[in-house]
Structures are given as C-alpha cells and as structure tokens.
Design an enzyme around this catalytic site. Structure first.
Site, PDB file in Angstrom:
ATOM      1  CB  CYS A 165      -6.812  -3.677   2.459  1.00 22.84           C
ATOM      2  SG  CYS A 165      -5.971  -5.077   1.731  1.00 22.84           S
ATOM      3  NE  ARG A 187      -7.003   2.479   1.895  1.00 20.59           N
ATOM      4  CZ  ARG A 187      -6.254   2.760   2.941  1.00 20.59           C
ATOM      5  NH1 ARG A 187      -6.291   3.962   3.462  1.00 20.59           N
ATOM      6  NH2 ARG A 187      -5.481   1.852   3.496  1.00 20.59           N
ATOM      7  CD1 TRP A 223      -2.307  -4.063  -2.617  1.00 24.15           C
ATOM      8  CD2 TRP A 223      -3.387  -3.167  -4.355  1.00 24.15           C
ATOM      9  NE1 TRP A 223      -1.392  -3.813  -3.612  1.00 24.15           N
ATOM     10  CE2 TRP A 223      -2.015  -3.276  -4.675  1.00 24.15           C
ATOM     11  CE3 TRP A 223      -4.264  -2.625  -5.297  1.00 24.15           C
ATOM     12  CZ2 TRP A 223      -1.501  -2.865  -5.904  1.00 24.15           C
ATOM     13  CZ3 TRP A 223      -3.741  -2.222  -6.511  1.00 24.15           C
ATOM     14  CH2 TRP A 223      -2.383  -2.336  -6.809  1.00 24.15           C
ATOM     15  CG  ASN A 245      -6.626  -2.576   5.850  1.00 24.02           C
ATOM     16  OD1 ASN A 245      -7.432  -3.307   5.299  1.00 24.02           O
ATOM     17  ND2 ASN A 245      -6.736  -1.256   5.881  1.00 24.02           N
ATOM     18  N   GLY A 246      -3.058  -5.308   6.146  1.00 25.44           N
ATOM     19  CA  GLY A 246      -1.719  -5.661   6.599  1.00 25.44           C
ATOM     20  C   GLY A 246      -1.396  -7.108   6.292  1.00 25.44           C
ATOM     21  CD  GLU A 286      13.350   6.625  -9.837  1.00 25.60           C
ATOM     22  OE1 GLU A 286      13.484   6.285 -11.021  1.00 25.60           O
ATOM     23  OE2 GLU A 286      12.244   6.870  -9.337  1.00 25.60           O
ATOM     24  CE  LYS A 301      10.285   9.477 -10.135  1.00 28.48           C
ATOM     25  NZ  LYS A 301       9.916   8.089 -10.274  1.00 28.48           N
ATOM     26  CD  GLU A 348       7.730  10.556 -13.795  1.00 25.15           C
ATOM     27  OE1 GLU A 348       8.560  10.324 -12.903  1.00 25.15           O
ATOM     28  OE2 GLU A 348       6.931   9.704 -14.194  1.00 25.15           O
ATOM     29  CG  HIS A 371      34.528  10.214 -20.552  1.00 27.50           C
ATOM     30  ND1 HIS A 371      35.808  10.104 -21.063  1.00 27.50           N
ATOM     31  CD2 HIS A 371      34.545   9.562 -19.361  1.00 27.50           C
ATOM     32  CE1 HIS A 371      36.556   9.392 -20.225  1.00 27.50           C
ATOM     33  NE2 HIS A 371      35.804   9.066 -19.184  1.00 27.50           N
ATOM     34  CE  LYS A 376       1.479   4.740 -10.469  1.00 24.57           C
ATOM     35  NZ  LYS A 376       2.789   5.241 -10.006  1.00 24.57           N
TER      36      LYS A 376
HETATM   37  O1  M6R Z   1       4.267  -0.065 -14.061  1.00 23.65           O
HETATM   38  P1  M6R Z   1       5.700  -0.083 -14.464  1.00 23.65           P
HETATM   39  O2  M6R Z   1       6.622  -0.225 -13.344  1.00 23.65           O
HETATM   40  O3  M6R Z   1       5.976  -1.112 -15.515  1.00 23.65           O
HETATM   41  O4  M6R Z   1       5.941   1.326 -15.137  1.00 23.65           O
HETATM   42  C1  M6R Z   1       7.134   1.617 -15.795  1.00 23.65           C
HETATM   43  C2  M6R Z   1       7.259   3.094 -16.094  1.00 23.65           C
HETATM   44  O5  M6R Z   1       6.238   3.488 -16.969  1.00 23.65           O
HETATM   45  C3  M6R Z   1       7.196   3.940 -14.832  1.00 23.65           C
HETATM   46  O6  M6R Z   1       8.172   3.565 -13.902  1.00 23.65           O
HETATM   47  C4  M6R Z   1       7.389   5.427 -15.161  1.00 23.65           C
HETATM   48  O7  M6R Z   1       8.692   5.646 -15.601  1.00 23.65           O
HETATM   49  C5  M6R Z   1       7.074   6.291 -13.929  1.00 23.65           C
HETATM   50  N1  M6R Z   1       6.196   7.348 -14.303  1.00 23.65           N
HETATM   51  C6  M6R Z   1       8.286   6.875 -13.304  1.00 23.65           C
HETATM   52  O8  M6R Z   1       7.991   7.721 -12.245  1.00 23.65           O
END
Ligand code: M6R
Length: 602
Positions: free
Chosen positions: A2, A27, A71, A97-98, A478, A482, A485, A501, A597
C-alpha cells in the site's frame, strides 16, 4: 504494498493528495482514497479501481488531508475496504500500510463496546480505538501512542481528526518518511509521493510518534522528544520510485525480509506447533485427502516443486506438481480425494487458470495460492491463501518466490497438523525456521559485495549450470531460470545426480556451476557431483551451510543455518548472482526481451 500520502500546510490539500496518489501508482494498488479535514469534520472519498476513476470534488479549500493506495491483504478490493477508514463518529480518519495481527481480538472487543464496523479490514480497528481514547480526553498524539501500544504486527499509520491541526504518524516495521516543504509538510510511505514538493526528508523510526503540522515536524519516542535528521534526497523521481536502486528487481530482492515478515505475520503459533491460515478446508475432507496436485508455471512451478516435497513429508499425502499448460493432458484423476493447488503470484496466468478450470470441471476441490487479492484465480478457486508479498514490478519474480515458498511451507504444516501426521514439536521447529527467514535473508543481502565480485569473475561464462538435490533441485531450476531470463545467457538447472546421465557432456572450464549445499539437499552427495564437474575444469560456486567444503569450491556463499529453510535462503544468493551478471552485461533487467509480467494467453 500500500502507499500513504499526507499533507498539511497553507496550500489546498486535494491536488497535492491526488498527485501523490498518482505518484504512488507504480507500487501497484487495487483501490484508493483521500480524507480531507475541516474544522467540523472529515470528508472521505474512496473507491476500488483505478486512481483515474476515483471521484473527487473539483476543488476543496481544505489544507489538511491524507490519501492511500491499497493493495489488499484483509478483505477484497471494494469501496468499503478502501482507505481511509473512519471511526463511528466519522471524526477520526486513518491510513495504514502493513498488517495488524491482533485485529480480530481488538475488533471483537470494540464490537462488544458498541462500535460498528463497515469494512473487512484489519485497519478499521485503529480509528475506533483512537475514538475511545479521544472520548476519554486524550490529545490525538497521545491517543495514537496509546493505541499503537496495543497493536501487534507491522504498520505505518497516518491519523487525522478535526481539532488537531496536523497529522499524527507512526510506524513499526513499515516504512514512513516525513517531507519538510516550504508551504507545508508531508508524510508518505516513500519519497516519490511528494518529491515534486520537497526533497528535504526525515525517516521516521519504529516507535516514533511524529506530529506533522503546518508549523513543522516534531518527533517523540516513549513520550520524550527525539531528533530525526533532515536529509536531502538527490534522486530523480524515477530513481526514487525504485528506492534509490537501479532496477525494480534488485529493490524487490532487497524487500524480501519485509515481504517474508508479511507472509508469516499473525500465522505462526510456535507454542502449539500450529498455524492460522484462515482457509476453512473441512476436517473430514483433509483426513480423507489422498493426493495434492499443484499446478503452476515458471517460478511458481518451482515454488510448487519445493512445496510438494514438504507436503509429502509433513502431511503424508501423495503430492505431484504439474506444469499448468500440461495439466490438460494429465489432470482430472481421482477428483474426489484430490486437492488441486493453483500457485500463481499474479492470479491471472492463463495456463494456470485453464488447469484450475479443468480441475474444477472434474469435481476436485481447488485452492489458489496467490499474491493478488481479487484476481481471477481467487474468484474461481474454492479457497484462497495469500502470500502477501506486495506488488512485484520486475518481470523476473524474486520476492514472490520467497513468499510463495514460505506460505506453502505453512500450508504443509497446516495439512500435517490436521491430518495428525506432524507432531507439535516437529511443527514448532519448522515454524521457528520459517520465523528465522527474514533475518537469514537479510544476512545474505548484506553479503551482496561478495556476490558482485563472483559475478564479475564468471559473467563471461559460455553457459551456467545449477545443481541441487531434494529441496535444492527446485532452487537450482529457479536459479537457472532467473539467470537466463534476465542475462540471456544459457543456464540450466539439474538434479545434481542427473549430471552424469547426460549434461556432464556440456561441462567445460568455461561453464561455471552453482551448487546448492544446504540442509534439505543432501549436500555431501552433491559434493560428489561437484567433484565430477570440477574434474572437467568447471569452476564451482557453492551456496553452502556446510562447515568444510572450501577445498572443493572456487567461491563460497555462506548460507546461515536455518534447517529446512536453508535452500530458500540460498536462492537469494542465486537471485543476486543473476542480477549482477545481467547488470554487468547492461541487460534490460526489469523488462527482459520477449517476456511479460503476467502471461494471459495460453
Ligand atoms: O503470475 P504467475 O506466478 O502465475 O506467473 C508464472 C510465470 O509466468 C512467472 O513465474 C515467470 O516464470 C516469471 N517471469 C519468472 O521470473
């Protein structure tokens, strides 16, 4: 999270508050509102939806007011739940907020005393409590100080009431800044809210009670006056939105301690080894549950992999994780005794929604684990559990992964306790590790210079491999996601035992390997895989809580001891590594090429 803005001075407050709300838009929010104070009362304008749609008067002579972008965490994004909130008389208005953890007890007490509530929020207890103190003859600052001494949780508050010519502001665990302007003074959750009016700011500390009046700002702590330095903000507005960081992603990586605090706030009962998650899954259903199917994409899928291991261990139930876009080929088996958990931070991912619909059509009960109150997934699932990470703007998920894993761990404890498969002392130990997360993650963040050095050394690698076992495997996946990406480098995550393998054929002196060597990952076995890559010349960086592995590692990131949560802490090193490699290469970190996103197409 928020956003808060408040102004008192000689100018009209309304346009300043309206601009402040716009400045806070970055935000993320789902509702907004303002309260304007005049001699006789308070005028509140608030509603769910876009700030541009907020209906405000054309003008107002008032020179004192507070505003808020919400939020949602407690209660849906509705007009009634939007801030500011007022007391029964309508003469005390509050923005917050919080999270107020003990709001339910306070609300029950206030109701018994005859107070009437109009929202589902935790915030609304505050104006009613202030109302009682004012009725007992206290001044507004004293009333606020008395009220906050009874609040549990984390918060930043701005409070106004006619009869007091300013704003009383206070905080515990949530940011709050005061702006010193020429024609008046400000409060805000962060500087961009008022940066076009002043760059002179003071940062309010936990427990401070700030009196912000047209004449100036004074601050008290435990009833004694204290000085808070006035600093000049040098950032431009855009940088200020990022809190002085170069990118949203690194800001969000650094927000993880507070995001984690929010995720677990009010949910842990270590004494009894239990959690309060506010999801009413029937006891008989939980007892008869035979399978949990997690559906998710990308980073959320990795959080699901982490959770599935814990669900099996804590709740003695078969747990599978399906990439959501594949669920249409496999889903729908044994629906009556299956819980389908859709993990999605945005709550809008088309593949995940489609899997959820398939589960629903087959007759399975569904649970959404999401960051976004009121999102499509929460409207379509039978139950919702919120990860409370606050809005994430960088396309690459960072803090939401941490909050997903922490929340799903609590879900595992919830299931285990209700299925009588997890004892209270084992649960207490898990919960104390979860409670340690914010501090441990902060320790990693404090080590960022070392990560930068390592990133400088290895950024030119031809490809990067991430390995881990057990809970280290989803973290390896993960870490690789990252890096690929945001840096556009070739990066792959492997179960460490799989290297031999096939993937070992790719290993050369120019392919650094990052290994997860913590509790929950069978690190001594992974060290054998470290030897395999090392003997092929690959430099190895270990995220390790082991005592002695230096001889095998070219670089080591120390993971603080935290039991089952160590792999999640190790992941923060991998986030920082990915960020710095990408930054050294000048990549478009917050908006990587070809990615969005929220992926709303299948
Ligand atoms: O909003 P979601 O968690 O469903 O999104 C899933 C993926 O699209 C999301 O995690 C994507 O892989 C990210 N860009 C990873 O950093």
């Amino acid at each position: 999270m928020c956003g808060i803005i408040g102004y008192v001075g000689t100018d009209e407050a309304l346009p300043i508050l309206a601009d402040g709300l716009k400045n806070l838009e970055y935000r993320g929010y789902d509702s907004a509102g303002v309260a304007l104070v005049n001699r006789d009362g308070i005028e509140v304008h608030k509603q769910a939806g876009e700030i541009d749609d907020l209906v405000l008067p054309d003008s107002s002579p008032e020179t004192l007011g507070i505003g808020h972008t919400r939020w949602s965490t407690h209660g849906k994004p509705t007009d009634a739940n939007a801030h500011p909130h007022v007391d029964c008389t309508g003469d005390v208005a509050v923005v917050h907020n919080g999270i107020i953890e003990n709001y339910a007890d306070l609300k029950a007490e206030l109701r018994e005393d005859g107070h009437e509530f109009t929202s589902e929020t935790d915030t609304e207890v505050v104006p009613h409590m202030v109302e009682d103190e004012l009725a007992d003859g206290m001044s507004l600052p004293d009333a606020v100080a008395t009220v906050v001494s009874r609040l549990e949780g984390s918060f930043a508050l701005g409070v106004v009431a006619p009869g007091y010519d300013g704003i009383v502001a206070t905080r515990r665990g949530s940011p709050l800044v005061v702006g010193h302007g020429e024609s008046g003074n400000f409060i805000a959750s962060d500087v961009p809210a008022f940066i076009e009016h002043t760059r002179q700011v003071s940062y309010i500390e936990d427990g401070d009670i700030a009196h912000v009046t047209p004449a100036g700002v004074s601050v008290e702590q435990d009833g004694e006056p204290v000085d808070r330095d006035v600093e000049t903000v040098e950032w431009e507005a855009e940088a200020a939105e990022k809190g002085g960081y170069d990118h949203y992603m690194i800001k969000e990586i650094h927000e993880q301690p507070s995001a984690l605090r929010q995720a677990i706030s009010g949910r842990l009962d270590e004494l009894h080894g239990d959690v309060d998650l506010d999801i009413d899954l029937p006891a008989e259903y939980l007892q008869s549950l035979e399978e949990i199917q997690i559906v998710a994409c990308g980073t959320s899928y990795h959080a699901g992999l982490f959770a599935a291991r814990l669900f099996e261990e804590y709740a003695s139930v078969r747990a599978s994780v399906e990439i959501a876009s594949e669920y249409k080929f496999t889903g729908g088996r044994d629906p009556w005794r299956t819980l389908v958990v859709a993990v999605t931070q945005s709550g809008e991912t088309a593949d995940t929604l489609s899997a959820l619909r398939r589960a629903d059509q087959s007759g399975a009960r569904t649970l959404a684990v999401t960051n976004t109150v009121g999102s499509t997934v929460t409207r379509e699932a039978d139950h919702s559990l919120y990860i409370r990470a606050g809005p994430e703007i960088g396309v690459a998920a960072s803090k939401t992964f941490a909050s997903q894993v922490a929340t799903l761990t609590l879900l595992g404890v919830y299931l285990g306790r209700r299925r009588d498969t997890l004892g209270s002392s084992a649960a207490s130990e898990i919960l104390s590790n979860v409670r340690g997360l914010p501090g441990a993650v902060q320790q990693v963040l404090d080590d960022e210079d070392l990560v930068l050095e390592v990133a400088e050394e290895y950024a030119d690698g031809d490809a990067f491999f991430f390995i881990g076992r057990g809970l280290g495997y989803p973290v390896a996946l993960e870490g690789a996601l990252k890096l690929k990406e945001i840096s556009y480098d070739h990066a792959e995550g492997f179960a460490a035992g799989e290297l031999k393998h096939g993937p070992l054929a790719l290993v050369t002196p120019d392919t650094p390997t990052l290994a997860v060597l913590t509790d929950g990952t069978r690190p001594s076995e992974t060290l054998n895989n470290v030897k395999e890559v090392e003997s092929r010349g690959s430099p190895v960086v270990g995220c390790s809580s082991l005592e002695a592995d230096e001889d095998l590692l070219d670089a080591r990131f120390d993971v603080p001891e935290l039991g089952v949560m160590e792999p999640l802490v190790a992941n923060v090193y991998l986030q920082l590594f990915a960020y710095h490699v990408a930054n050294l290469k000048g990549r478009s970190i917050d908006k990587p090429r070809n990615l969005a996103k929220s992926v709303t197409v299948e």
